[in-house]
Design a protein around this motif. Structure first.
Motif: not given
Length: 334
Positions: A102-108, A122-129, A142-151
């Protein structure tokens, strides 16, 4: 004369290759095994040929007797070790870490709790905001951006420990997904990666991604990690001190095969997804010389590899534990 010399050189080459140690398995400890191996070869001339293929692959290869040792972060159960005539011992401790793109955030800078993390995966939360994420991060936009889970796409001890943690802190996760080296990932927007390397690469590639990798890969790839709230309610960042705090209370010989889980331990300084990585060997190996070389390598690494481990934010086993491993585990290997 020239032909004789070629034959002699070929024989020397074969001997040098034969002396190299063969191992395969977990990607989680690969950075430290590679570092130990480089230093060990400089000192002894003996190399390590380690295939970083995932814990399931490591277990498969040692069971097929194609390597001198297997490596896994998902410990093999004691009865299975007994059935196959194997022993198992921890070699290194580290931590698995949630990483984001996510752009604009430092580690931690961003925080998340275990239960909310489970909802994301689980995909129950799908947006960063999503309100649950914004509530944990007051003052952060936090951005109005879709979350992609990487596994992980392969059978993985890192996945075993990650899902063990999520099952521990989230009943919905335990009921719907459970834990294992490979699970059915429920999030609709998700992508798999092979090894810790593949997950790190995909998180860095996909905008809005979240994934989980061993901390050495976070540092190596300059990734943005999230803070976690531990069992004691404290917000913690991953490092060798928080991993050591989690491992400090482990009673390693309380479980056959030393397969102790150190996820979600109590303590203010504890990183909640701390993991040991294990080595599997045969008690009566077909190639006794190769087995002896493996023990020499880990004996040297336990004695000389602490600073190298610290540089990569792994935690070395305490001397009292390595002494017990030599006396109680290695003594069983013929």
């Amino acid at each position: 004369m020239f032909k004789h010399l070629l034959t002699l050189l070929a024989a020397i080459t074969v001997t040098a290759q034969a002396a190299d140690i063969t191992g395969a398995g977990a990607t989680f400890p690969y950075p430290i095994y590679a570092k130990w191996a480089e230093a060990y070869k400089k000192e002894t001339g003996v190399g390590l040929n380690y295939q970083s293929i995932g814990s399931s692959g490591g277990i498969r290869q040692i069971n097929n007797k194609t390597v001198a040792f297997g490596a896994t972060d998902a410990p093999v159960k004691g009865e299975e070790l007994d059935r196959l005539g194997q022993v198992q011992f921890p070699a290194i401790i580290g931590g698995t870490v949630p990483v984001v793109n996510i752009e604009g955030f430092k580690p931690g800078e961003l925080r998340i709790t275990g239960p909310v993390l489970a909802e994301v995966f689980m995909g129950d939360i799908v947006k960063w905001n999503d309100p649950k994420l914004t509530a944990l991060n007051p003052g952060k936009k936090l951005p109005d951006q879709n979350i992609t889970v990487v596994h992980r796409a392969d059978g993985s001890g890192t996945t075993f420990n990650w899902t063990d943690y999520l099952a521990e802190v989230s009943k919905p996760w335990a009921d719907r997904v459970g834990k294992g080296a490979a699970v059915k990932w429920p999030a609709a927007s998700s992508v798999g990666g092979k090894g810790n390397e593949g997950v790190a690469a995909n998180v860095n590639r996909v905008k809005g991604a979240i994934g989980y990798v061993e901390y050495a890969y976070v540092k190596k790839n300059n990734m943005t990690f999230m803070q976690l709230q531990n069992r004691s309610g404290k917000w913690v960042s991953p490092d060798d001190l928080t991993f050591a705090a989690a491992a400090a209370g482990a009673d390693w010989f309380s479980v056959p095969g030393m397969g102790v889980s150190v996820v979600d331990q109590k303590g203010d300084a504890v990183w909640p997804v701390t993991t040991a990585s294990f080595i599997i060997m045969y008690k009566d190996p077909a190639d006794k010389k190769s087995s002896a070389e493996v023990l020499k390598f880990f004996d040297w690494s336990f004695k000389n590899g602490k600073k190298m481990a610290e540089e990569l934010d792994y935690v070395s086993l305490p001397d009292v534990l390595t002494k017990q491993i030599r006396e109680r585990v290695w003594s069983q290997i013929k």
